[in-house]
Design a protein around this motif. Structure first.
Motif, short mmCIF file in Angstrom:
data_model
loop_
_atom_site.label_atom_id
_atom_site.label_comp_id
_atom_site.label_asym_id
_atom_site.label_seq_id
_atom_site.Cartn_x
_atom_site.Cartn_y
_atom_site.Cartn_z
N HIS A 276 45.23 34.81 39.21
CA HIS A 276 44.01 35.63 39.01
C HIS A 276 43.64 36.25 40.36
O HIS A 276 43.21 35.55 41.28
CB HIS A 276 42.88 34.74 38.48
CG HIS A 276 41.67 35.50 38.03
ND1 HIS A 276 40.80 35.01 37.06
CD2 HIS A 276 41.16 36.69 38.41
CE1 HIS A 276 39.81 35.88 36.88
NE2 HIS A 276 40.01 36.92 37.69
N HIS B 208 42.54 40.33 42.49
CA HIS B 208 42.12 41.73 42.38
C HIS B 208 42.56 42.57 43.57
O HIS B 208 42.64 42.07 44.70
CB HIS B 208 40.59 41.82 42.24
CG HIS B 208 40.10 41.17 40.99
ND1 HIS B 208 40.00 41.85 39.80
CD2 HIS B 208 39.74 39.89 40.73
CE1 HIS B 208 39.58 41.02 38.85
NE2 HIS B 208 39.41 39.83 39.40
N HIS C 137 40.36 44.35 36.88
CA HIS C 137 39.46 44.59 35.75
C HIS C 137 39.85 45.88 35.02
O HIS C 137 39.81 46.98 35.60
CB HIS C 137 38.02 44.77 36.24
CG HIS C 137 37.45 43.59 36.95
ND1 HIS C 137 37.06 42.44 36.32
CD2 HIS C 137 37.17 43.39 38.27
CE1 HIS C 137 36.56 41.59 37.20
NE2 HIS C 137 36.62 42.14 38.40
N GLU D 120 42.49 41.86 33.65
CA GLU D 120 41.31 41.07 33.26
C GLU D 120 40.43 42.00 32.43
O GLU D 120 39.85 42.95 32.96
CB GLU D 120 40.56 40.55 34.49
CG GLU D 120 39.34 39.71 34.12
CD GLU D 120 38.65 39.04 35.32
OE1 GLU D 120 38.93 39.43 36.47
OE2 GLU D 120 37.82 38.14 35.09
N ASP E 134 40.84 34.09 41.80
CA ASP E 134 39.94 35.23 41.53
C ASP E 134 39.59 35.90 42.87
O ASP E 134 38.45 36.32 43.09
CB ASP E 134 38.68 34.78 40.78
CG ASP E 134 37.99 35.91 40.04
OD1 ASP E 134 38.50 37.05 40.07
OD2 ASP E 134 36.94 35.66 39.42
N HIS F 201 39.04 38.47 45.72
CA HIS F 201 38.67 39.89 45.78
C HIS F 201 38.85 40.47 47.18
O HIS F 201 38.99 41.69 47.32
CB HIS F 201 37.21 40.11 45.36
CG HIS F 201 36.97 40.05 43.87
ND1 HIS F 201 37.04 38.90 43.14
CD2 HIS F 201 36.66 41.04 42.99
CE1 HIS F 201 36.78 39.17 41.87
NE2 HIS F 201 36.53 40.46 41.74
MN MN Z 1 38.48 38.32 38.27
#
Ligand code: MN
Ligand code: AMP
Ligand code: MN
Ligand code: MN
Length: 291
Positions: free
Chosen positions: A6, A8, A38, A63, A246, A248
């Motif tokens: 996961h 980005h 996303h 996602e 996750d 970023h």
């Molecule tokens: Mn995410």
């Protein structure tokens, strides 16, 4: 093997370009990385090329923003073929909604005296799809909040001046797109929704009924207790377990790519699923790319 499933890039609200993210993953000793931006697959082509160059296995992912019983829930798709047209069509509609919502957020912020927020957020999005994260960057830049967490709390969530409610994809739609694209659907960061255990069970049974296969048991945003609770749910609902940072970007000092806890005992990792054994071949078929 180290898996981070996961993450980005600048294709959505991450701070590193896909190639930079892949290089960082290599430095962090990640062997298998899923890029899960996303509502877009625009970063996958660059990430794939970088993964071949730097020697890492890239899992093509996404996602998807979903509205389930008036709540926003995130469904990650892993091992998707981005050339699958119904998926691309669906994501395109979500991005149109994002454009409309961003203008609305800008209008609402203007009403409380914050000017040019749409323009400011757009400058941070640099031509990629626009998210609340981009608004948050702008509001922090303007000195309206001390950090990202603070800005969300005061401006961008329910009952705050910049909040616009979502109308994202249906849970069944998102799972259909993912499965149609050959992928596996994962409920992302389940503990972040702050659902009661009754609500979460409802979500899990709807998810399983629609063909969902996997629960993100380990996430940077989960505590030790939450990991154990989610491992229990994964077993009860016969779901595979996923793990991801996750990540970023460097702005969030609490989250590092490839750095998170191990699975609690008894989890069945998604990479042991049958689907995982046949890697997705994809190339050249994605027209949009990262700005
Ligand atoms: Mn995410
Ligand atoms: P959006 O999909 O445009 O509504 O934006 C959601 C994104 O905002 C999430 O994917 C996170 O990256 C970010 N986000 C949401 N809540 C917070 C928070 N409290 N602090 C920092 N980032 C957040
Ligand atoms: Mn995000
Ligand atoms: Mn999410």
């Amino acid at each position: 093997m180290k898996y981070d499933l996961h993450s980005h890039s600048t294709a959505s609200d991450g701070s590193w370009r896909p190639e930079e993210l892949v290089k960082l993953a290599c430095r962090q000793q990640v062997d298998v990385l899923a890029l899960t931006d996303h509502d877009t697959t625009a970063g996958l082509e660059e990430a794939k090329q970088a993964s071949e160059k730097h020697g890492l296995r890239l899992i093509p992912g996404v996602e998807i923003s979903v509205t389930w019983k008036k709540r926003t829930v995130h469904i990650v798709g892993l091992n998707i073929d981005p050339a699958y047209q119904p998926l691309q069509q669906g994501l395109k509609e979500l991005r149109s909604f994002r454009e409309w919502r961003a203008v609305e957020i800008g209008r609402k912020l203007e009403k409380v005296g914050i000017e040019n927020a749409f323009e400011g957020a757009s400058a941070y999005a640099k031509g990629s799809l626009i998210t609340r994260t981009h608004f948050a960057h702008y509001l922090v830049e303007k000195g309206l909040a001390k950090d990202m967490r603070d800005v969300f709390k005061h401006y961008l969530v329910m009952n705050k001046p910049g909040h616009v409610s979502g109308a994202w994809a249906g849970l069944d739609q998102a799972i259909d797109w993912i499965r149609g694209a050959g992928g596996q659907a994962v409920i992302a960061h389940p503990a972040r929704y702050r659902m009661t255990s009754t609500k979460l069970r409802e979500l899990l049974s709807d998810f399983v009924e629609c063909g969902g296969e996997c629960l993100e048991v380990v996430s940077s945003s989960h505590s030790r207790d939450e990991r154990h609770i989610m491992a229990g749910f994964a077993n009860t609902y016969n779901l595979h377990a996923s793990c991801g940072s996750d990540y970023h970007g460097p702005e969030n000092q609490w989250v590092a790519l490839g750095k998170f806890a191990e699975f609690p005992e008894g989890c069945r990792p998604v990479w042991e699923s049958e689907r995982w054994q046949t890697p997705v071949e994809f190339s050249g078929s994605i027209k949009d790319s990262v700005a």
